[in-house]
Design a protein around this motif. Structure first.
Motif, PDB file in Angstrom:
ATOM      1  N   TYR A   1     -14.466  40.030   9.932  1.00 30.70           N
ATOM      2  CA  TYR A   1     -15.585  39.887   9.002  1.00 30.70           C
ATOM      3  C   TYR A   1     -16.804  40.658   9.519  1.00 30.70           C
ATOM      4  CZ  TYR A   1     -19.458  37.644   6.507  1.00 30.70           C
ATOM      5  OH  TYR A   1     -20.580  37.407   5.778  1.00 30.70           O
TER       6      TYR A   1
ATOM      7  N   ILE B   1     -12.200  40.195   2.540  1.00 31.72           N
ATOM      8  CA  ILE B   1     -12.854  41.153   3.436  1.00 31.72           C
ATOM      9  C   ILE B   1     -12.583  42.591   2.999  1.00 31.72           C
ATOM     10  CG2 ILE B   1     -12.919  42.065   5.801  1.00 31.72           C
ATOM     11  CD1 ILE B   1     -12.310  39.253   6.824  1.00 31.72           C
TER      12      ILE B   1
ATOM     13  N   THR C   1      -8.240  35.562   2.979  1.00 33.82           N
ATOM     14  CA  THR C   1      -9.306  36.077   3.839  1.00 33.82           C
ATOM     15  C   THR C   1      -9.284  37.600   3.882  1.00 33.82           C
ATOM     16  OG1 THR C   1      -9.197  34.088   5.218  1.00 33.82           O
ATOM     17  CG2 THR C   1     -10.254  36.022   6.173  1.00 33.82           C
TER      18      THR C   1
ATOM     19  N   VAL D   1     -15.404  32.900   4.532  1.00 40.01           N
ATOM     20  CA  VAL D   1     -15.639  34.347   4.613  1.00 40.01           C
ATOM     21  C   VAL D   1     -16.985  34.660   3.978  1.00 40.01           C
ATOM     22  CG1 VAL D   1     -14.649  36.638   4.226  1.00 40.01           C
ATOM     23  CG2 VAL D   1     -13.144  34.655   4.432  1.00 40.01           C
TER      24      VAL D   1
END
Length: 495
Positions: A192, A269, A265, A154
């Motif tokens: 992302y 984000i 993740t 990420v």
């Protein structure tokens, strides 16, 4: 007699409403990973009688104004010409097929993504081909440490180096020709990039199997394990869901294993994760649309046996590993099944023993068992097909639907002009001959009118069928199994 046990209309209504709810949950932009076959989902229609093979497509048509489709394909699969076993075509050709199918019903295909792109020559050529056809193509690259190194993934050296997919609709359906194509990674990469652009977007997963609100050892869920034996998928209780809510649900190993990474993740984000479990990610409502558990259980058990016999035949011709056969044997035991639970098996073997030649048996929708034997004019499958049509049309078994004076010239054509060694007619040839006879014979016409009644029937052959017979039965919607033996002891068996 076979019964339906699944309400397809209710499914379409509940499923479309559930997806719309999830779009709204994320503020109007959702990346939906579509697992399994989006079109022609015959596994689902077999284990959930009443489920239509095109149900997922009909679902998308209900959401057509909001949806666009992104098709992903693993560049390594292009390079090694990976095949779809059910269609006999490579993954790259299936991408073209899917685009045509989606466009043909008015669904918008936004782009194709080449995942794990590393400059493979076949992938480069495929991109040029797609772009020449007017299809937008994006490239996503291998990421070192995927999927565990979240800090790198990420970031600019991970998802950041992937090309941003331009989308215009609130629902982006991410699908693929087969498993391992990179659907989830594509969705997360987009989250992302969307976040970098100040766009709020969400992710959800639509996977029909395993059905999360059926018991772990339910026959429908065991049938899913049988269908994915080559992927080594294992159904399991979702430990995250049980811990978060105290409720037992079913998921499978890959989603459970990757969930901590997915959560991390989301945290990186957005600062938090909207999901507490893999089950939370899903939107599948199929389990809520089963109205006859006995019917779907019986159908799923037949699917488990079929998968077992397919693997046995695959092992016989060298395309299936022994470990897969062993796994399916274990699943048969877990479901408490034996070959005797598939009535057509015993009937076909008994007919073969009686005649000393290959034979086949079919179970009709009303439960009757019809058999066919090998003769000088017809192969066992062709004879079975004619006998089944006669039974369905109420025609006496002794009635000749195709006179010998029509069959014999066809045999002469096959052997003396087309170079075939086997003069007996296959199923496709018999259907062509029958359709010609139907022009002047009311009896043959009656038989032809019953072709659609064969869909869903069960067939077993005492030998491995020729490919043309297998394909003909498949086109008719007939479910076929074979004994893992060839008709002859030759080393080369013509497909």
């Amino acid at each position: 007699m076979k019964k339906n046990g699944f309400d397809n209309d209710l499914y379409l209504s509940m499923q479309s409403a559930r997806i719309r709810e999830r779009i709204a949950q994320f503020g109007g932009k959702l990346y939906l990973e579509f697992g399994g076959k989006l079109i022609d989902d015959y596994h689902a229609s077999r284990v959930l009688p009443g489920f239509k093979p095109d149900s997922k497509l009909q679902l998308l048509l209900q959401l057509k104004k909001d949806a666009e489709i992104v098709i992903v394909i693993n560049s390594a699969d292009i390079e090694k010409n990976k095949m779809r076993g059910d269609l006999g075509i490579t993954y790259d050709l299936d991408v073209l097929r899917l685009i045509d199918l989606f466009r043909g019903v008015g669904l918008y295909v936004g782009s194709v993504v080449l995942t794990r792109y590393a400059g493979q020559s076949s992938a480069v050529a495929f991109q040029k081909k797609l772009e020449g056809l007017g299809v937008r193509v994006y490239r996503h690259y291998p990421i070192d440490g995927y999927p565990s190194d979240v800090e790198k993934i990420v970031g600019e050296e991970g998802y950041g180096k992937n090309e941003y997919i331009e989308t215009t609709h609130s629902l982006v359906v991410v699908t693929a020709p087969g498993p391992g194509s990179g659907k989830m990674a594509t969705c997360l990469s987009q989250l992302y990039h969307e976040n970098k652009r100040g766009i709020k977007a969400g992710y959800a997963k639509f996977e029909t199997f395993p059905i999360w609100n059926l018991p772990l050892r339910h026959a429908v869920n065991i049938a899913y394990e049988a269908a994915t034996a080559d992927l080594n998928d294992v159904n399991m209780i979702d430990p995250f869901h049980l811990d978060a809510y105290g409720v037992t649900t079913v998921n499978y190993n890959r989603d459970v294993e990757v969930f901590p990474v997915l959560q991390a993740t989301f945290n990186k984000i957005y600062g938090s994760s909207p999901y507490k479990s893999p089950t939370d990610m899903g939107v599948n409502m199929a389990g809520n649309c089963i109205f006859d558990d006995e019917a779907v259980t019986a159908a799923a058990k037949q699917e488990i046996i079929r998968r077992y016999y397919v693997a046995l035949c695959g092992q016989r011709d060298g395309t299936t590993e022994e470990a897969i056969v062993r796994k399916l044997e274990l699943l048969m035991k877990q479901a408490e099944l034996t070959p005797a639970d598939r009535p057509v098996i015993g009937a076909a073997l008994a007919r073969a023993e009686e005649t000393g030649a290959p034979a086949a048996a079919m179970e009709l929708p009303d439960g009757r068992i019809i058999t066919g034997k090998t003769s000088s004019l017809l192969g066992a499958s062709a004879a079975l097909l004619l006998n089944a049509l006669k039974a369905l049309a109420g025609i006496e078994k002794e009635t000749l639907l195709i006179p010998p004076e029509i069959i014999e010239p066809l045999q002469d054509l096959k052997v003396n002009h087309l170079g075939n060694n086997n003069p007996r007619l296959h199923t496709d040839e018999v259907l062509v001959a029958l359709s010609i006879c139907a022009f002047s014979s009311p009896v043959a016409e009656r038989a032809m009118q019953k072709l659609s009644n064969l869909s869903g029937c069960e067939v077993h052959s005492s030998v491995i069928l020729a490919q043309i017979d297998s394909k003909t039965f498949s086109k008719l919607g007939v479910n076929v199994t074979c004994e893992p033996r060839y008709q002859t002891k030759k080393l080369y068996h013509k497909k």
